[in-house]
Design a protein around this motif. Sequence first.
Motif, PDB file in Angstrom:
ATOM      1  N   ASN A  62       6.519  88.588   8.606  1.00 19.20           N
ATOM      2  CA  ASN A  62       6.538  87.265   7.983  1.00 19.20           C
ATOM      3  C   ASN A  62       7.575  86.410   8.691  1.00 19.20           C
ATOM      4  O   ASN A  62       8.749  86.772   8.672  1.00 19.20           O
ATOM      5  CB  ASN A  62       6.924  87.416   6.493  1.00 19.20           C
ATOM      6  N   ASP A  69       8.889  97.863   6.203  1.00 24.68           N
ATOM      7  CA  ASP A  69       8.664  96.919   5.106  1.00 24.68           C
ATOM      8  C   ASP A  69       7.156  96.637   5.081  1.00 24.68           C
ATOM      9  O   ASP A  69       6.613  96.019   5.992  1.00 24.68           O
ATOM     10  CB  ASP A  69       9.485  95.646   5.375  1.00 24.68           C
ATOM     11  N   THR A 108       7.849  90.896  -5.131  1.00 22.27           N
ATOM     12  CA  THR A 108       7.684  89.477  -5.459  1.00 22.27           C
ATOM     13  C   THR A 108       6.350  88.926  -4.959  1.00 22.27           C
ATOM     14  O   THR A 108       5.840  87.949  -5.495  1.00 22.27           O
ATOM     15  CB  THR A 108       8.807  88.673  -4.753  1.00 22.27           C
ATOM     16  N   LYS A 109       5.817  89.537  -3.892  1.00 26.83           N
ATOM     17  CA  LYS A 109       4.645  88.995  -3.207  1.00 26.83           C
ATOM     18  C   LYS A 109       3.370  89.539  -3.862  1.00 26.83           C
ATOM     19  O   LYS A 109       3.199  89.406  -5.048  1.00 26.83           O
ATOM     20  CB  LYS A 109       4.754  89.304  -1.705  1.00 26.83           C
TER      21      LYS A 109
HETATM   22  C1  LIG Z   1       8.328  90.850   4.422  1.00 22.59           C
HETATM   23  C2  LIG Z   1       9.400  90.471   3.445  1.00 22.59           C
HETATM   24  N1  LIG Z   1      10.362  91.359   3.134  1.00 22.59           N
HETATM   25  C3  LIG Z   1      11.350  91.054   2.261  1.00 22.59           C
HETATM   26  C4  LIG Z   1      11.416  89.807   1.669  1.00 22.59           C
HETATM   27  C5  LIG Z   1      12.525  89.513   0.710  1.00 22.59           C
HETATM   28  O1  LIG Z   1      12.009  89.677  -0.569  1.00 22.59           O
HETATM   29  P1  LIG Z   1      12.583  88.936  -1.882  1.00 22.59           P
HETATM   30  O2  LIG Z   1      12.331  87.487  -1.720  1.00 22.59           O
HETATM   31  O3  LIG Z   1      11.816  89.598  -2.980  1.00 22.59           O
HETATM   32  O4  LIG Z   1      14.047  89.263  -1.937  1.00 22.59           O
HETATM   33  C6  LIG Z   1      10.428  88.856   1.945  1.00 22.59           C
HETATM   34  C7  LIG Z   1      10.482  87.527   1.315  1.00 22.59           C
HETATM   35  O5  LIG Z   1       9.739  86.626   1.631  1.00 22.59           O
HETATM   36  C8  LIG Z   1       9.389  89.187   2.855  1.00 22.59           C
HETATM   37  O6  LIG Z   1       8.416  88.320   3.172  1.00 22.59           O
END
Ligand SMILES: Cc1ncc(COP(=O)(O)O)c(C=O)c1O
Length: 426
Positions: A156, A181, A205-206
């Motif tokens: 991302n 991840d 969260t996603k």
């Molecule tokens: C691939 C990825 N890992 C980790 C995170 C961080 O997650 P959080 O916003 O839940 O702390 C994000 C946030 O956009 C993400 O896209």
Amino acid sequence: MSEHMGTTCVQGGYRPGDAEPRQIPIYQSTTWKYDTSEHMGKLFDLEESGYFYTRLQNPTNDYVAAKICEMEGGAAAMLTSSGQAANFFAVFNIAGAGDHVVASSAIYGGTYNLLAHTMHRMGLECTFVSPDCSDEELEAAFRPNTKCVFGETIANPALAVLDIERFANEAHAHGVPLIVDNTFPTPVNCNPIKWGANIVTHSTTKYMDGHGACVGGCIVDAGTFDWMAHADKFPGLTTPDESYHGVVYAEKFGQGGAFITKCTSQLMRDFGSIQSPQHAFILNLGLESLHVRMPQHCKNGQAAAEFLQAHPKIRFVRYPGLAGDQYYELAQKYMPNGTCGVVSFGFEGGRAAAEQFMKSLKLAQIATHVADARTCVLHPANATHRQMNDEELVACGISPDMVRLSCGIESTEDLLADLEQALATA
Ligand SMILES: Cc1ncc(COP(=O)(O)O)c(C=O)c1O
């Protein structure tokens, strides 16, 4: 549990007994009551398992973590307050001051900051390598004090696909685990553990929450890394922990339990980045439909990518499911059933066209979010990367005309019609 993901999404983790609630109970309690202080003492010494304080552990969270663990094919898992906390804990559990990490350069900006700046201030050094680097470049990144390799299955916002098997083999050849991840594909589309990853993290969260309702994270340990075989590299797991009366995690909890037990009993105890049980409950509602939602996200992502690629006002499209994309072959290998719903693209008319397009969207909502049910869209040059001028943007791989579209699960026809009418104004 079932070998089929759909059943695990719905029923994994929590198995009610006779006359017990069908839905996961929310343990809305900070503390647990015990009849004797001797009993509590055994919990504090890790001699017995049980709950005593929600800063470290809560049964609601553990049911949901157990479900994600089953979905990923892991041995043990824990929830965290955010994806950031999950990635921080996953690395810091095995690497600290004086240590070194190798990470893919194509990762979420927040994780980059964590590794390059915040953990650097804690004494950890990180070497970033392109996910497309040569074998020689990857080999050269390792040092004697390297403790892990880190990457994202689909990055991302770069949408680069990590060659998990290659990075896992290289990590193992140097006696360290691979942390992946897996936020964007979710375990519905990819199981990094099958390809050699040892620890998998998520921003729940996603897609997992999927409704833009709760921030959260998760760490899953595959239980496949032999800490004792590399005891000198991982003293935190293989030598006595004085804060727990000399327990040696890898001996007492074995290969499958050591990592998550240490992470819970040390890092959660000291940092307290626990997910609230209410949020874990809501996360579980999202997980129950993840296997139904992901195909629609992917269908919309694919349709949007193909539509945009054929449009004369569009300069480029990045989507790993698009034939001809730089990462198409890797995506086919690791995610044959679909990748994710996120598509990046740029405009022949440059930044001004991107801005006009954003203004004209009706269904897609402008938000600094990705991967939930409602289609949302971000113009990094005007939001997350606003402080940079055009040259600086290009230097970090984000052109001023680039838009990141996160396709939700609305009807494909409506989504494409919205893109079409907005493009007509751009
Ligand atoms: C691939 C990825 N890992 C980790 C995170 C961080 O997650 P959080 O916003 O839940 O702390 C994000 C946030 O956009 C993400 O896209």
